[in-house]
Design a protein around this motif. Structure first.
Motif, mmCIF file in Angstrom:
data_model
loop_
_atom_site.group_PDB
_atom_site.id
_atom_site.type_symbol
_atom_site.label_atom_id
_atom_site.label_comp_id
_atom_site.label_asym_id
_atom_site.label_seq_id
_atom_site.Cartn_x
_atom_site.Cartn_y
_atom_site.Cartn_z
ATOM 1 N N HIS A 1 31.202 30.799 46.940
ATOM 2 C CA HIS A 1 32.107 30.094 46.023
ATOM 3 C C HIS A 1 31.339 29.121 45.121
ATOM 4 O O HIS A 1 30.352 28.522 45.544
ATOM 5 C CB HIS A 1 33.155 29.330 46.855
ATOM 6 C CG HIS A 1 34.349 28.914 46.061
ATOM 7 N ND1 HIS A 1 34.361 27.777 45.301
ATOM 8 C CD2 HIS A 1 35.569 29.496 45.902
ATOM 9 C CE1 HIS A 1 35.540 27.664 44.705
ATOM 10 N NE2 HIS A 1 36.303 28.703 45.054
ATOM 11 N N LEU B 1 48.042 32.482 48.072
ATOM 12 C CA LEU B 1 46.680 33.050 48.122
ATOM 13 C C LEU B 1 46.517 33.852 49.411
ATOM 14 O O LEU B 1 46.749 33.333 50.503
ATOM 15 C CB LEU B 1 45.640 31.919 48.095
ATOM 16 C CG LEU B 1 44.206 32.428 47.994
ATOM 17 C CD1 LEU B 1 43.856 32.798 46.562
ATOM 18 C CD2 LEU B 1 43.222 31.381 48.502
ATOM 19 N N LEU C 1 44.210 34.535 42.910
ATOM 20 C CA LEU C 1 43.136 33.682 42.374
ATOM 21 C C LEU C 1 43.536 33.065 41.028
ATOM 22 O O LEU C 1 44.248 33.685 40.238
ATOM 23 C CB LEU C 1 41.857 34.513 42.197
ATOM 24 C CG LEU C 1 41.197 34.989 43.489
ATOM 25 C CD1 LEU C 1 40.051 35.940 43.176
ATOM 26 C CD2 LEU C 1 40.692 33.808 44.292
ATOM 27 N N LYS C 2 43.026 31.851 40.787
ATOM 28 C CA LYS C 2 43.273 31.174 39.511
ATOM 29 C C LYS C 2 41.926 30.945 38.829
ATOM 30 O O LYS C 2 40.881 31.256 39.394
ATOM 31 C CB LYS C 2 43.930 29.808 39.764
ATOM 32 C CG LYS C 2 45.286 29.893 40.425
ATOM 33 C CD LYS C 2 45.838 28.496 40.681
ATOM 34 C CE LYS C 2 45.075 27.774 41.749
ATOM 35 N NZ LYS C 2 45.495 26.457 42.103
ATOM 36 N N SER D 1 40.624 28.000 38.200
ATOM 37 C CA SER D 1 39.919 26.821 38.719
ATOM 38 C C SER D 1 39.054 27.204 39.927
ATOM 39 O O SER D 1 39.394 28.116 40.686
ATOM 40 C CB SER D 1 40.931 25.737 39.109
ATOM 41 O OG SER D 1 41.777 26.235 40.116
ATOM 42 N N GLN D 2 37.930 26.510 40.067
ATOM 43 C CA GLN D 2 36.993 26.809 41.157
ATOM 44 C C GLN D 2 36.475 25.531 41.790
ATOM 45 O O GLN D 2 35.282 25.373 42.014
ATOM 46 C CB GLN D 2 35.814 27.623 40.620
ATOM 47 C CG GLN D 2 36.166 29.078 40.365
ATOM 48 C CD GLN D 2 34.947 29.893 40.072
ATOM 49 O OE1 GLN D 2 34.157 29.532 39.207
ATOM 50 N NE2 GLN D 2 34.747 30.973 40.789
ATOM 51 N N ASP E 1 39.024 22.054 46.217
ATOM 52 C CA ASP E 1 40.346 22.395 46.774
ATOM 53 C C ASP E 1 40.497 23.916 46.861
ATOM 54 O O ASP E 1 40.981 24.449 47.860
ATOM 55 C CB ASP E 1 41.480 21.866 45.882
ATOM 56 C CG ASP E 1 41.623 20.351 45.974
ATOM 57 O OD1 ASP E 1 40.807 19.721 46.681
ATOM 58 O OD2 ASP E 1 42.533 19.813 45.319
ATOM 59 N N ASP E 2 40.082 24.605 45.802
ATOM 60 C CA ASP E 2 40.201 26.074 45.800
ATOM 61 C C ASP E 2 39.350 26.681 46.915
ATOM 62 O O ASP E 2 39.770 27.614 47.604
ATOM 63 C CB ASP E 2 39.752 26.652 44.459
ATOM 64 C CG ASP E 2 40.648 26.199 43.334
ATOM 65 O OD1 ASP E 2 41.852 26.461 43.400
ATOM 66 O OD2 ASP E 2 40.132 25.532 42.418
#
Ligand SMILES: Nc1ncnc2c1ncn2[C@@H]1O[C@H](COP(=O)(O)OP(=O)(O)O)[C@@H](O)[C@H]1O
Ligand SMILES: O=C(CO)[C@H](O)[C@H](O)COP(=O)(O)O
Length: 533
Positions: free
Chosen positions: A389, A430, A455-456, A458-459, A462-463
């Motif tokens: 990630h 998710l 998935l969005k 933003s990385q 929190d993700d």
């Protein structure tokens, strides 16, 4: 004798904290309090007591490291050490190790746990290991299992998936031995790997090979010079039957008739039950390398998951007020969770569970049938998701600033962002499908792949934390899926006993309790009970 230990790289230690590292039969042997440890050392060191302790060494070879434990005759853990081992992935789905490297690590950890000890009090030694394939020539020297001809890499690891084509052909035979591996042979077993070697490395490996060992049996040979195989390895990974022995027709049908022709001498024609003493015990050469006295008893080995399973399934739970006290051992499911998770359930009569390995007679608990469900990557999957990630460097920095492991940090971060709702609800949008390395059980489909939905763009941290939670939940749902298949076939399971590296993660244990809805025990806290929702 057998033990299977959790993993902390490069550590050697003594005393009460050791209990947290145990994943095998040592789990509930006694109180590993420092007072007890000191008592037994005083007896040893002074040498003046009438009943002086005897000691035993257990060596556990996992996928990522080798662990040793020194225990006394009451099963009290006196010392622990571990050491990482090498792994190679020369191409996708090819996973290799070195038997010499693994043996050297066994010697390092054994020497560490007996440091300062009167070695004449050590009475025995036992090994468990992953079910990887070790290849040696007729003089017992390593042979290459790779196109590069690197004979140092002579082990095809259990998670190696190179023999996809070979296992497909084996399964097409629909031979009756396949009934005893859940109806479908796994690419992680030994027959497809042997066939791959014969078809791909004929001159450099197959024709020169004198001995094909399961890793646990390699270690007991190395210690004793005895080539006898464990019933555990041969039944669970090589199609041997405790009752009928080898089935010639299977090996001939799949194109490995050469193994039959020499009376199975290369894969084992002397078979012993796990724990049986081997030959004349530890050879002088192995004794020198391990730092132990020659001639001490060496036990016939177990596969690592089976050592862990034997330990927790056989655990004496009396006196802790647990729900499972008084319930039969057949109501327990041992979940040995490290790089992979293995789900071990036993029964008095054979139970055929589609997609779940077995039933295997006497391969783990003598006199009982074993079914072994599994997920090929669990610890490895969590690492893959977290380390891949974009926010991983930030996680590492923040965890190390707090002197926490990345998992402890992620667990507390989830607590922070969940606000008032239960932590599990953070993943309503998710979802992870965890079969990144195929599905071992109960779908028994090695072609399956992993999946993430929701998935969005933003990385941020929190993700990452929520993706980690969704992965842990997906693994727990995999366990539930296996339990449902086992129960549909006739098992009646009420308590999960978790052990191995992942059982040190409270989130992993809690999600297993919530998602399976059962009682869950982990290795760390015998006294406290994980609630179910
Ligand atoms: N304290 C811990 N918290 C969370 N995960 C842990 C902890 N200790 C070990 N693990 C995880 O357990 C896995 C390794 O377990 P282990 O039983 O040592 O594996 P193996 O027997 O396959 O070598 C790794 O994925 C590691 O990240
Ligand atoms: O197939 C197995 C046992 O039958 C195991 O998955 C294999 O031995 C690896 O164990 P670990 O995940 O503890 O390294």
């Amino acid at each position: 004798m057998f033990c299977s230990l959790g993993h902390q790289p490069n550590q050697s230690c003594r005393g009460s904290s050791l209990r947290n590292r145990i994943k095998g039969p040592l789990v509930v042997t006694s109180h590993v309090g420092s007072a007890l440890v000191h008592d037994s050392w005083r007896t040893t060191m002074s040498g003046g007591e009438q009943e002086m302790s005897s000691y035993y060494v257990g060596v556990d070879v996992g996928t990522g490291s080798v662990r040793a434990a020194l225990v006394d005759q009451r099963g009290v853990l006196v010392a622990f050490a571990d050491q990482p081992i090498k792994k190679w992935e020369p191409q996708f789905n090819h996973h290799e190790q070195s038997s010499e490297d693994i043996w050297a690590a066994c010697c390092v950890v054994t020497k560490k746990v007996i440091q300062g000890m009167d070695i004449n009090r050590i009475r025995g030694l036992g090994f468990d290991a992953t079910c990887s394939l070790v290849v040696l020539d007729t003089h017992f020297c390593p042979l290459p299992v790779n196109n590069e001809g690197d004979s140092h890499r002579n082990v095809i690891m259990w998670l190696d998936h190179r023999a996809v084509n070979q296992v497909g052909r084996i399964n097409k035979t629909k031979h009756s031995v396949l009934q005893y591996v859940g109806g479908v042979m796994s690419v992680e077993m030994q027959a497809p790997k042997l066939l791959w070697l014969k078809e791909n490395l004929r001159e450099t490996c197959w024709d020169k090979a004198g001995h094909f060992f399961d890793l646990p049996d390699f270690l007991s040979w190395k210690a004793t010079g005895v080539t006898a195989r464990s019933l555990c390895s041969l039944v669970c990974k090589w199609t041997y039957s405790a009752d009928k022995g080898w089935d010639d027709s299977f090996w001939k049908m799949v194109g490995l008739e050469d193994l039959v022709a020499d009376n199975y001498s290369k894969i084992g024609n002397q078979v012993l039950p796990p724990g049986a003493p081997l030959g004349s015990g530890l050879t002088p050469e192995a004794a020198r390398e391990l730092g132990l006295p020659p001639g001490i008893a060496v036990a016939t080995s177990l596969i690592d998951a089976h050592a862990g399973g034997l330990g927790v399934i056989g655990a004496d739970v009396r006196g802790h007020g647990l729900v499972c006290e008084g319930q039969p051992v057949t109501s327990r499911l041992a979940v040995i969770c490290g790089t992979s998770s293995c789900h071990m359930g036993i029964s008095k009569d054979p139970i055929f569970v589609p997609g779940v390995w077995g039933p295997y007679f006497s391969a783990m608990v003598p006199g009982f049938w074993l079914n072994e469900g599994g997920q090929s990557v669990t610890g490895k999957l969590i690492e893959h998701m977290v380390q891949g990630h974009a926010a991983f460097p930030e996680l590492q920095a923040k965890a190390s600033a707090r002197c926490q492991s990345i998992y402890a940090y992620l667990n507390s971060h989830l607590d922070l962002i969940k606000k008032a709702q239960p932590v599990g609800f953070l993943t309503v949008d998710l979802h992870v499908w965890p079969d990144f390395h195929g599905n071992r059980s109960p779908l028994a489909d090695l072609t399956l792949k992993g999946m993430v939905t929701g998935l969005k763009l933003s990385q941020d941290l929190d993700d990452l934390a929520i993706l980690y939670l969704a992965t842990v939940q997906a693994i727990a749902f995999g366990t539930r899926f296996i339990i449902e298949a086992m129960e549909a076939a006739g098992h009646s399971l009420s308590t999960l006993f978790l052990c191995g590296g992942l059982s040190k993660n409270p989130l992993f244990v809690q999600m297993h309790a919530d998602i399976t809805g059962g009682n869950v025990r982990n290795e760390q806290s015998w006294e406290s009970c994980v609630s179910k929702t």
